[in-house]
Design a protein around this motif. Structure first.
Motif, short mmCIF file in Angstrom:
data_model
loop_
_atom_site.label_atom_id
_atom_site.label_comp_id
_atom_site.label_asym_id
_atom_site.label_seq_id
_atom_site.Cartn_x
_atom_site.Cartn_y
_atom_site.Cartn_z
N GLU A 163 114.15 -10.72 14.82
CA GLU A 163 114.74 -10.89 16.15
C GLU A 163 115.11 -9.55 16.75
N ALA A 164 115.57 -8.61 15.91
CA ALA A 164 115.97 -7.29 16.40
C ALA A 164 114.76 -6.43 16.78
N TYR A 165 113.62 -6.63 16.10
CA TYR A 165 112.42 -5.82 16.35
C TYR A 165 111.22 -6.72 16.62
N PRO A 166 111.13 -7.26 17.84
CA PRO A 166 110.00 -8.16 18.15
C PRO A 166 108.66 -7.43 18.22
N ASP A 167 108.68 -6.10 18.38
CA ASP A 167 107.45 -5.32 18.50
C ASP A 167 106.96 -4.90 17.12
N GLU A 168 105.79 -5.37 16.75
CA GLU A 168 105.22 -5.06 15.43
C GLU A 168 105.00 -3.56 15.25
N VAL A 169 104.67 -2.85 16.32
CA VAL A 169 104.40 -1.41 16.23
C VAL A 169 105.64 -0.66 15.76
N LYS A 221 124.58 -2.83 17.14
CA LYS A 221 124.08 -3.86 18.03
C LYS A 221 123.09 -3.31 19.06
N ASP A 222 123.26 -2.04 19.42
CA ASP A 222 122.41 -1.44 20.45
C ASP A 222 121.04 -1.06 19.88
N PRO A 223 119.94 -1.58 20.44
CA PRO A 223 118.60 -1.29 19.90
C PRO A 223 118.26 0.19 19.92
N GLN A 224 118.65 0.89 20.97
CA GLN A 224 118.36 2.32 21.06
C GLN A 224 119.05 3.09 19.94
N GLU A 225 120.30 2.77 19.66
CA GLU A 225 121.03 3.44 18.57
C GLU A 225 120.39 3.14 17.22
N ARG A 226 120.00 1.88 17.00
CA ARG A 226 119.37 1.52 15.72
C ARG A 226 118.11 2.34 15.48
N LEU A 227 117.26 2.44 16.50
CA LEU A 227 116.01 3.19 16.34
C LEU A 227 116.29 4.68 16.15
N TRP A 228 117.33 5.20 16.82
CA TRP A 228 117.67 6.62 16.68
C TRP A 228 118.12 6.91 15.25
N TYR A 229 119.00 6.08 14.72
CA TYR A 229 119.47 6.29 13.34
C TYR A 229 118.33 6.10 12.34
N ALA A 230 117.42 5.17 12.62
CA ALA A 230 116.27 4.98 11.73
C ALA A 230 115.41 6.24 11.70
N GLN A 231 115.16 6.82 12.87
CA GLN A 231 114.34 8.03 12.93
C GLN A 231 115.04 9.20 12.24
N GLN A 232 116.35 9.34 12.45
CA GLN A 232 117.09 10.42 11.80
C GLN A 232 117.11 10.25 10.28
N THR A 233 117.14 9.02 9.81
CA THR A 233 117.10 8.77 8.38
C THR A 233 115.77 9.21 7.79
N LEU A 234 114.69 8.93 8.49
CA LEU A 234 113.36 9.34 8.02
C LEU A 234 113.24 10.86 8.01
#
Length: 351
Positions: free
Chosen positions: A94-100, A122-135
């Motif tokens: 539900e949080a990431y409907p885009d397979e890419v 809760k914010d999608p932009q923050e989640r993706l930012w933290y995911a990228q920083q983790t990588l």
């Protein structure tokens, strides 16, 4: 939206269960080559199937309980098919409907990292930012949680600087994003009467934690680094070289509020490093003044006519943090254990 119901046709359920069995078995084979990514993508697919059936056919949550029992019975050697984990899979889809996004971003993170992102943000932009920083930074789960709880997303790029005026645009943008405000020195606890040298010694004693907070790319060159100008020796508090910006970074430590004269002293240090240390291939040296507090207008006036790139930021010590957050932060020893376990964690799955 169809009414939620715990009743569902057996033929539809059988189709769902059999389809999931095929996908799980196919994923088991491919996982020999790419364990984590295949597993995360499988979890996303399972979550998508559950989400679609619930949205389109009105199935209730009891289907998840039944799936958990049947999948664990069918795949007794596979972890991760508990009811709670299937609920996480649904939330993940539900949080990431885009397979890419799943395949190129969060799908490269261990499952426990993704659960932390779902629970904490809760914010999608923050989640993706933290995911990228983790990588990029190779954060363990505990370090990721610490960065979220200390609001790194909001602190990043928050320092007051004159970079836009003193650096080329491409270097200015990157340099600005590398600076934080405030910096989180939760690993330090200083007395009220402490001086700059006490702060410096504390940072050097915890140099690994300090480098982690500064961010990727900072290479430590020395403390009280001597520079001789016109036969007189001056000493820089901390000197670094940034491997991504390809430039020297001078850090000056202050225990109190920012004062206008600090910018003149830093300008002198930056100019001296440019003259005596910088080589032809190096970009212009950057100065960072770290203070306990600052007033925006005072800083802006102080940097207004300075020709060298300087940034001013604040820092927090452990005693500055809210009690709840202070108690939840890992110790230096815990962080060390987390770093050592980071590689092993790539193969972990949620029970």
């Amino acid at each position: 939206m169809p009414k939620q119901s715990s009743l569902f046709p057996e033929s539809n359920y059988a189709a769902l269960f059999n389809g999931l069995k095929k996908r799980i078995r196919a994923a088991q084979v491919r996982a020999v080559v790419a364990v984590n990514q295949e597993l995360i993508f499988l979890y996303w697919q399972i979550g998508q199937e559950i989400l679609i059936r619930q949205q389109e056919e009105g199935w209730g949550t009891k289907v998840i309980e039944r799936l958990a029992k049947d999948l664990k019975r069918e795949f007794p050697d596979m972890k991760g098919f508990s009811r709670s984990n299937l609920m996480y899979m649904r939330s993940f889809a539900e949080a990431y409907p885009d397979e890419v996004i799943v395949q190129r971003g969060v799908g490269q993170l261990p499952w426990r990292h993704n659960i932390a992102l779902l629970e904490k943000l809760k914010d999608p932009q923050e989640r993706l930012w933290y995911a990228q920083q983790t990588l990029v930074n190779g954060w363990s789960r505990d370090i990721l949680v610490m960065q979220i709880e200390t609001k790194l997303f909001k602190r990043q790029g928050g320092a007051i600087t004159n970079f836009e005026r003193t650096l080329p645009s491409e270097q200015s943008d990157l340099s600005q994003q590398l600076l934080k405000d405030p910096y989180n020195f939760d690993f330090l606890s200083l007395q009220a009467a402490s001086q700059e040298r006490d702060l410096e010694r504390g940072l050097l004693l915890h140099i690994r934690d300090f480098l982690m907070e500064l961010g990727i790319g900072f290479a430590f060159l020395g403390s009280q680094y001597p520079i001789v100008v016109d036969d007189k020796e001056y000493r820089v508090d901390l000197l670094f070289y940034h491997t991504q910006l390809h430039c020297y970074v001078v850090i000056d430590l202050k225990m109190g509020e920012f004062e206008p004269e600090y910018s003149g002293k830093m300008n002198f240090y930056v100019e001296a490093v440019n003259r005596f240390l910088r080589k032809d291939l190096d970009n212009p040296t950057i100065g960072i003044i770290l203070c306990r507090s600052k007033r925006r207008t005072v800083v802006e006036f102080a940097l207004g006519s300075v020709q060298n790139p300087i940034g001013v930021a604040t820092y927090m010590l452990r005693e500055d943090l809210p009690p709840a957050l202070k108690d939840s932060l890992p110790t230096a020893e815990q962080l060390e254990m987390e770093m050592e376990a980071a590689v092993l964690e790539l193969e972990e799955t949620q029970e």
